[in-house]
Enzyme design. Structure first.
Site, short mmCIF file in Angstrom:
data_model
loop_
_atom_site.label_atom_id
_atom_site.label_comp_id
_atom_site.label_asym_id
_atom_site.label_seq_id
_atom_site.Cartn_x
_atom_site.Cartn_y
_atom_site.Cartn_z
N GLU A 196 0.81 -1.22 0.00
CA GLU A 196 0.00 0.00 0.00
C GLU A 196 0.85 1.27 0.00
O GLU A 196 0.34 2.35 -0.31
CB GLU A 196 -0.92 0.01 1.23
CG GLU A 196 -2.02 -1.03 1.21
CD GLU A 196 -3.10 -0.71 0.19
OE1 GLU A 196 -3.14 0.43 -0.30
OE2 GLU A 196 -3.89 -1.62 -0.14
N GLU A 215 7.70 -21.95 7.61
CA GLU A 215 8.03 -21.08 8.74
C GLU A 215 9.03 -21.72 9.70
O GLU A 215 9.56 -21.05 10.60
CB GLU A 215 6.77 -20.71 9.51
CG GLU A 215 6.13 -21.84 10.29
CD GLU A 215 4.99 -21.34 11.17
OE1 GLU A 215 5.01 -21.64 12.37
OE2 GLU A 215 4.09 -20.65 10.65
#
Length: 547
Positions: free
Chosen positions: A355, A386
């Site tokens: 953004e 992960e």
């Protein structure tokens, strides 16, 4: 391999869990309140620890004196010398005592060993503690306190003659020796507590019995009876003094009408799953039988839980502010900001990073979001991604790194290896590091220069950290990126003057900004905007002196 340690002033008990097999060791104890780094290092200089050093994946160390952050840091640094690649979690031994003696139930948990301590525990967290100023000013009911009174009676000839004679047959003891051991030799607390073996062996004698009983009474008066609504709670104990004198301890508890739930010799005698830290994010929901609730009740209760998130975020604003003050100069000098996470945490980082270019007009490589498993993990989970502690730093290196770069590790649990490894290496390389977690005192926080832990409490659906934890992470990322962009000059007044004109809505918004700033008509303002490419450039051109 997981290593658990229960460390007091006199001894440290170690439990090693490897492929279902459990082995135990014992080494000298230490307390960072009283001992220097060299003494701690010496206590950890054990052959069996050297053998474990390179194999241990996680080390959970519960130690006396590990309440203050600086003490935790010192102990962690010494442990890092022994366990160079393990994830370290250093906590005060009181938390382990509460978990070991009470499990997930509420009550008062106490330590009675060389020293003493206590807490009020709600089944997940310590909610109150009494002061524990050590053997000089406190340690009521402990081995050092009992030993201190015993030695005072010896010095002043106030113990029964037959006890004195029996003691001297067992060991040589005189006034100069006592003074030297207490005031000149190291570990005076241990020395005083060492007499408890003799006292306990002779507790059938009225003098020794009364000595122990009076010490326990004082402990109850200074600790247990001070907790709110103590009569409605059970009390539990751990430690050798409590365990080997449990008959006297239960007698004292009965006098105060306190039911005793558990008395343990050592924390490590219970199941490891009980002692291992329970993440707040995985604590049981405050609600049950969700499938039986009406939709309106589900929505109302979720909304009630969501209201707790801004409160949790508000508590960490000083930490966020401190980080931003360190971050802005680096970005002004050309540094970049990396977000790195896994699963929901990684996706939130990518969302915020993506953004920044359209909102503030910065290049795509100024704020970079990375997720375990790569871009394919944005839409679909990548199995075991992960768990790779080395891959996070490898992913950062693929973008190159600059000394002015900064990295924020995002992990609700604070235990994600992918993120921990990246932050540890980034910090070693001189990059500015921070983390956003939703659990207290996590391994990720331990390796971050600026830890930010928004404790939002149990999720509405147990363990679903995309809910409150995810909301807290999004709020914090909004604050960080917005504050930084404002300080980088990407906002004028309250307007996004560098936003990208990527659609008609944004062109219209930019046109209105120019109209407000210049007084131009809509058609003229829009033409100027499209010609100059941004609100900032258009307004600056309008006010530029004309030849």
């Amino acid at each position: 391999m997981i290593v658990l340690a229960d460390s007091g002033a006199s001894k440290t008990d170690w439990r090693v869990i490897d492929k279902g097999k459990i082995t135990q060791f014992r080494s000298p104890g230490f307390n960072p309140n009283y001992q220097h780094d060299a003494e701690i290092r010496e206590a950890l200089n054990q052959e069996f620890l050297k053998d474990l050093g390179t194999q241990a994946e996680k080390v959970f160390f519960y130690g006396a004196g590990c309440t203050l952050p600086e003490n935790k840091k010192r102990v962690a640094e010494r442990l890092r010398e022994v366990f160079p690649s393990a994830i370290l979690d250093v906590q005060h031994d009181m938390m382990a005592a509460a978990r070991a003696t009470l499990g997930r139930k509420a009550g008062i948990s106490c330590i009675l060993g060389t020293g003493s301590n206590s807490c009020d525990y709600n089944g997940a967290e310590i909610i109150a503690k009494r002061p524990a100023p050590g053997f000089i000013l406190g340690d009521e009911g402990s081995g050092s306190a009992i030993g201190k009174q015993f030695i005072l009676d010896f010095i002043h000839d106030e113990m029964p003659l037959h006890i004195r004679e029996k003691l001297l047959k067992k060991q040589a003891l005189d006034y100069p020796t006592i003074i030297q051991q207490v005031y000149q030799a190291p570990f005076p607390g241990k020395y005083l507590a060492s007499f408890c073996e003799f006292i306990t062996e002779n507790k059938s004698d009225p003098y020794c019995f009364l000595l122990i009983e009076q010490a326990f009474v004082k402990f109850f008066e200074k600790h247990v009876l001070k907790y709110e609504n103590y009569t409605e709670k059970t009390v539990s104990f751990v430690g050798s003094i409590a365990f080997y004198n449990s008959d006297i301890l239960r007698r004292v508890a009965t006098r105060f009408q306190m039911p005793v739930a558990t008395i343990l010799e050592s924390l490590l005698l219970v199941s490891p799953s009980i002692i291992l830290p329970m993440k707040t994010t995985e604590s049981p929901s405050l609600y049950d039988n969700l499938e039986l609730m009406e939709v309106g009740d589900l929505l109302r209760h979720m909304n009630e839980e969501d209201h707790k998130v801004p409160e949790a975020v508000a508590k960490v604003l000083p930490n966020v502010e401190q980080f931003i003050h360190a971050l802005v100069p680096r970005m002004q000098a050309g540094g970049r900001l990396f977000y790195i996470g896994a699963g929901t945490s990684g996706r939130l980082g990518i969302l915020d990073a993506s953004e920044c270019p359209p909102t503030y007009g910065v290049p795509d490589d100024v704020v970079i979001g990375l997720i375990a498993g790569g871009d394919q993990a944005i839409r679909k989970a990548v199995e075991n991604a992960e768990d790779d502690e080395e891959q996070g730093w490898i992913d950062i290196q693929q973008h190159g790194f600059h000394p002015q770069d900064s990295v924020i590790g995002i992990a609700a649990s604070g235990t994600t290896p992918y993120v921990i490894g990246a932050i540890r290496m980034a910090r070693e390389k001189g990059l500015l590091t921070a983390c956003i977690t939703c659990n207290a005192d996590t391994p990720l926080a331990a390796v971050s220069e600026h830890p930010i832990a928004a404790i939002v409490g149990p999720e509405f659906v147990t363990g679903s950290t995309r809910m409150k934890a995810g909301t807290a992470q999004k709020l914090l990322l909004n604050m960080i990126s917005t504050s930084v962009m404002i300080k980088l000059g990407r906002v004028k007044g309250n307007k996004m003057v560098d936003m990208q004109l990527s659609n008609e809505k944004l062109v219209l918004r930019g046109t209105r900004m120019i109209m407000e700033s210049t007084g131009l008509a809509e058609a003229e303002a829009k033409e100027l905007l499209l010609t100059k490419g941004s609100v900032r450039a258009a307004v600056e051109d309008f006010y530029k002196p004309k030849p």
